[in-house]
Write an enzyme that holds these catalytic residues in place. Structure first.
Site, PDB file in Angstrom:
ATOM      1  N   ARG A  91      74.055 -17.639   2.627  1.00 51.81           N
ATOM      2  CA  ARG A  91      75.101 -16.820   2.379  1.00 51.81           C
ATOM      3  C   ARG A  91      74.774 -15.859   1.357  1.00 51.81           C
ATOM      4  NH1 ARG A  91      80.150 -16.280   4.071  1.00 51.81           N
ATOM      5  NH2 ARG A  91      81.856 -16.755   2.330  1.00 51.81           N
TER       6      ARG A  91
ATOM      7  N   THR B 247      83.014 -13.582  13.186  1.00 54.87           N
ATOM      8  CA  THR B 247      81.833 -14.402  12.920  1.00 54.87           C
ATOM      9  C   THR B 247      81.311 -14.897  14.371  1.00 54.87           C
ATOM     10  OG1 THR B 247      83.009 -15.129  10.895  1.00 54.87           O
ATOM     11  CG2 THR B 247      81.340 -16.642  11.670  1.00 54.87           C
TER      12      THR B 247
ATOM     13  N   ASN C 290      81.669 -11.439   8.036  1.00 53.12           N
ATOM     14  CA  ASN C 290      82.992 -11.684   7.678  1.00 53.12           C
ATOM     15  C   ASN C 290      84.105 -11.038   8.382  1.00 53.12           C
ATOM     16  OD1 ASN C 290      85.059 -13.050   6.172  1.00 53.12           O
ATOM     17  ND2 ASN C 290      85.349 -11.437   4.799  1.00 53.12           N
TER      18      ASN C 290
ATOM     19  N   SER D 280      82.538 -20.153   1.619  1.00 48.29           N
ATOM     20  CA  SER D 280      82.671 -20.013   3.064  1.00 48.29           C
ATOM     21  C   SER D 280      83.287 -21.155   3.764  1.00 48.29           C
ATOM     22  CB  SER D 280      81.374 -19.954   3.523  1.00 48.29           C
ATOM     23  OG  SER D 280      81.354 -19.960   5.157  1.00 48.29           O
TER      24      SER D 280
ATOM     25  N   GLY E 117      85.890 -17.808  13.197  1.00 47.10           N
ATOM     26  CA  GLY E 117      87.897 -18.050  13.006  1.00 47.10           C
ATOM     27  C   GLY E 117      88.061 -18.265  11.583  1.00 47.10           C
ATOM     28  N   GLY E 118      87.218 -17.790  10.664  1.00 46.31           N
ATOM     29  CA  GLY E 118      87.781 -17.749   9.388  1.00 46.31           C
ATOM     30  C   GLY E 118      88.278 -18.942   8.813  1.00 46.31           C
TER      31      GLY E 118
HETATM   32  O1  DON Z   1      82.457 -17.372   5.580  1.00 47.09           O
HETATM   33  C1  DON Z   1      83.693 -17.510   5.723  1.00 47.09           C
HETATM   34  O2  DON Z   1      84.373 -18.464   5.972  1.00 47.09           O
HETATM   35  C2  DON Z   1      84.239 -16.301   6.422  1.00 47.09           C
HETATM   36  N1  DON Z   1      83.374 -15.200   6.160  1.00 47.09           N
HETATM   37  C3  DON Z   1      84.133 -16.543   8.050  1.00 47.09           C
HETATM   38  C4  DON Z   1      84.719 -15.395   8.776  1.00 47.09           C
HETATM   39  C5  DON Z   1      85.118 -15.384  10.219  1.00 47.09           C
HETATM   40  O3  DON Z   1      85.034 -16.247  10.763  1.00 47.09           O
HETATM   41  C6  DON Z   1      85.768 -14.297  10.726  1.00 47.09           C
HETATM   42  N2  DON Z   1      85.807 -14.533  12.087  1.00 47.09           N
HETATM   43  N3  DON Z   1      86.517 -14.999  12.845  1.00 47.09           N
END
Ligand code: DON
Length: 563
Positions: free
Chosen positions: A95, A372, A392, A443, A464-465
């Site tokens: 990370r 991501t 991100n 994260s 997917g954040g």
């Molecule tokens: O680490 C995380 O949780 C975020 N930076 C992930 C970002 C993400 O999945 C964006 N895409 N869809």
């Protein structure tokens, strides 16, 4: 599209099984699934050359940095979950970290107001990249092949170019206005004549090829020291960024102990903090374990109500307790315990939604993104690797390091910039995830391996954040509770809730109208999201038949390839 397909066919040999159809791809020896077909092939090549799953995963990771620049990266970070066939498990945390000169209030104005763009775009949004350190640590400790072999495809794709997939060409073109702002990014992502990129156009990245060659030659020093480091620091200096030589030199990927737990007959192995993913996933499974989900029916209102209530509770814990374990004390044992899950389950009214705290104003609920990326790999020895990596947001902070050819991340937005202020995924947090110098931002990435009777059952993950955790959760339930094959489990419509904002999201056309109405009458604020949610890449095993099944999400344009 024709040239792209032709390119794939030339690379592919006839003995391979290839596809991205509704049926899972079947193979006997090994399987690679990623969000980009060319990256998948880079991994497959390594397996066929006798490399193990870690070698192949690292090859996919570097290839994605070239062919899937919206998310694949060397300027970002991620997590790798490895499970060897002898039962040993290792998770690597690479990370990003905040630069040492970062401060808690760096995104606030003098009146203490959060300036949200600052943590999302441009120089100040970048954390110290971890991807190269992490992938090389994995390769050195657990792989078997040389850097030269493993990075070969990535270098070739960068140096000789690759035909742009329609989606990637469109995506780059749609971000033209932002790339315009950064001269170094303009050089790569806007054509000299200003014309849009076309599908199948050859995309050559010579600077990136040179950076990858420095990594082959000098290992992590090819990135964290010498020319690449100089270029990163020069880029930072041009735009007022904070990453210094010292930040780069001192960055270390870490081997962490996975979080593990039983869910019915299955064993879950996932990522410990600084990702909240594994912890939250296990909490969710622990809570719903007390219900007979199967009898409720997949995506029935009773089923969705229980999932949502579990999600609401788990995400409130996430906001309060989860952060970088090197900085804060995360009460993992308690959060992961069955007793705590029972307590949480007992607080669920099976007929009514429990309102979350007051709905916050001005929260953009979770725009969907493909920024991501996840990949899953299995080799002929039964070793499994599950990796999620990210910049991100799409194209990260949009800043290419000049002459080095790669984008930097905007991972600083994953910190809680101010208590109670939502980040780009609507997630809020407090002290545990506040900015501190050299700290890893929390994260949601959840690269997961599920075992049954001590053998691999599922290798899974997604972008997917905030929705990453709930997506992995639902795919696990789809396979374990509802007997779906891996393709069905990944393609099935998904829902998402995260405590705040207090809404229950479902994918477009993902729920029947009467289910939505039932949920509303139970007190849920049900919202249809504009698009889809996540883009999972999974592998599932049938040990009796000796078959490995691979599936890429129909929401993306990836590929599962086995042999
Ligand atoms: O680490 C995380 O949780 C975020 N930076 C992930 C970002 C993400 O999945 C964006 N895409 N869809």
């Amino acid at each position: 599209m024709k040239i792209y397909i032709l390119f794939l066919i030339i690379i592919l040999q006839s003995a391979l099984v290839f596809g991205a159809s509704r049926d899972p791809i079947k193979a006997k020896n090994g399987m690679v699934v990623s969000a980009d077909p060319l990256a998948t092939l880079a991994g497959l090549k390594i397996l066929q050359q006798g490399g193990n799953a870690v070698d192949a995963a690292v090859a996919v990771g570097f290839a994605l940095a070239v062919t899937y620049p919206q998310a694949g990266n060397i300027g970002g970070g991620g997590f790798m979950n490895i499970r060897f066939s002898d039962g040993k498990n290792y998770t690597i945390d690479y990370r990003e970290k905040s630069p040492k000169s970062a401060t808690q209030n760096m995104y606030l104005d003098s009146a203490g107001n959060y300036i949200s763009d600052k943590s999302k775009f441009g120089y100040l949004a970048a954390g110290v990249p971890g991807a190269v350190a992490g992938m090389l640590l994995g390769l050195e400790k657990y792989g078997t092949l040389s850097r030269e072999k493993v990075l070969q495809s990535a270098i070739q794709y960068a140096e000789k170019g690759f035909p742009l997939h329609y989606n990637l060409a469109s995506y780059i073109n749609s971000e033209k206005e932002i790339f315009e702002k950064f001269p170094s990014s303009k050089k790569i992502y806007i054509k000299k004549n200003g014309e849009p990129f076309l599908e199948d156009e050859l995309f050559i990245q010579s600077d990136l090829a040179a950076t990858l060659k420095r990594i082959v030659k000098n290992g992590r020093d090819g990135f964290y020291k010498g020319k690449t480091a100089d270029l990163i620091v020069e880029e930072m200096n041009r735009g007022g960024g904070l990453i210094s030589h010292d930040d780069l030199k001192s960055y270390k990927a870490k081997i962490r102990t996975a979080v593990t737990n039983k869910y019915r007959d299955y064993e879950i192995i996932s990522l410990a903090p600084p990702s909240s993913g594994g912890t939250a996933l296990i909490q969710l499974l622990n809570i719903v374990e007390g219900y007979n989900l199967k009898s409720m029916g997949h995506n029935s209102s009773q089923y969705i109500h229980r999932l949502t209530e579990a999600m609401r509770r788990v995400y409130s814990d996430r906001a309060e307790y989860l952060g970088d374990p090197d900085f804060v004390n995360v009460p993992l044992k308690w959060l992961l315990s069955k007793e705590y899950a029972t307590e949480r389950r007992n607080s669920i009214d099976t007929l009514r939604a429990t309102p979350s705290q007051q709905i916050r104003n001005g929260v953009q609920p979770l725009q969907e993104t493909t920024q991501t990326t996840h990949y899953s790999v299995v080799d002929k020895w039964g070793n499994c690797v599950s990796v999620t990596t990210t910049l991100n947001g799409g194209f990260g902070n949009y800043v290419v390091v000049d002459d080095a050819g790669f984008l930097l991340n905007n991972e600083m937005d994953d910190f809680s910039a101010k208590p109670g202020e939502p980040n780009m995924f609507g997630l809020i947090g407090g002290f545990a995830n506040a900015i501190e110098p050299g700290k890893r931002m929390l994260s949601s990435m959840t690269p997961t391996i599920v075992l049954k009777n001590g053998k691999p059952f599922l290798v899974i993950g997604t972008p997917g954040g905030a929705t990453i955790i709930t997506t992995v959760f639902q795919i696990i339930l789809n396979t374990t509770e509802f007997g779906m094959n891996i393709q069905e489990a990944i393609d099935a419509p998904r829902i998402h809730a995260q405590w705040l904002p207090d809404i229950l999201l479902y994918e477009k056309n993902g729920l029947a109208v009467d289910v939505v109405n039932n949920l509303k009458s139970m007190g849920h604020t049900v919202v249809e999201r504009k698009g889809t949610s996540g883009s999972a890449e999974g592998i599932m095993f049938d040990h009796k038949k000796g078959i490995i099944f691979g599936a890429t999400d129909s929401r993306g344009y990836g590929a599962a390839v086995g042999y």
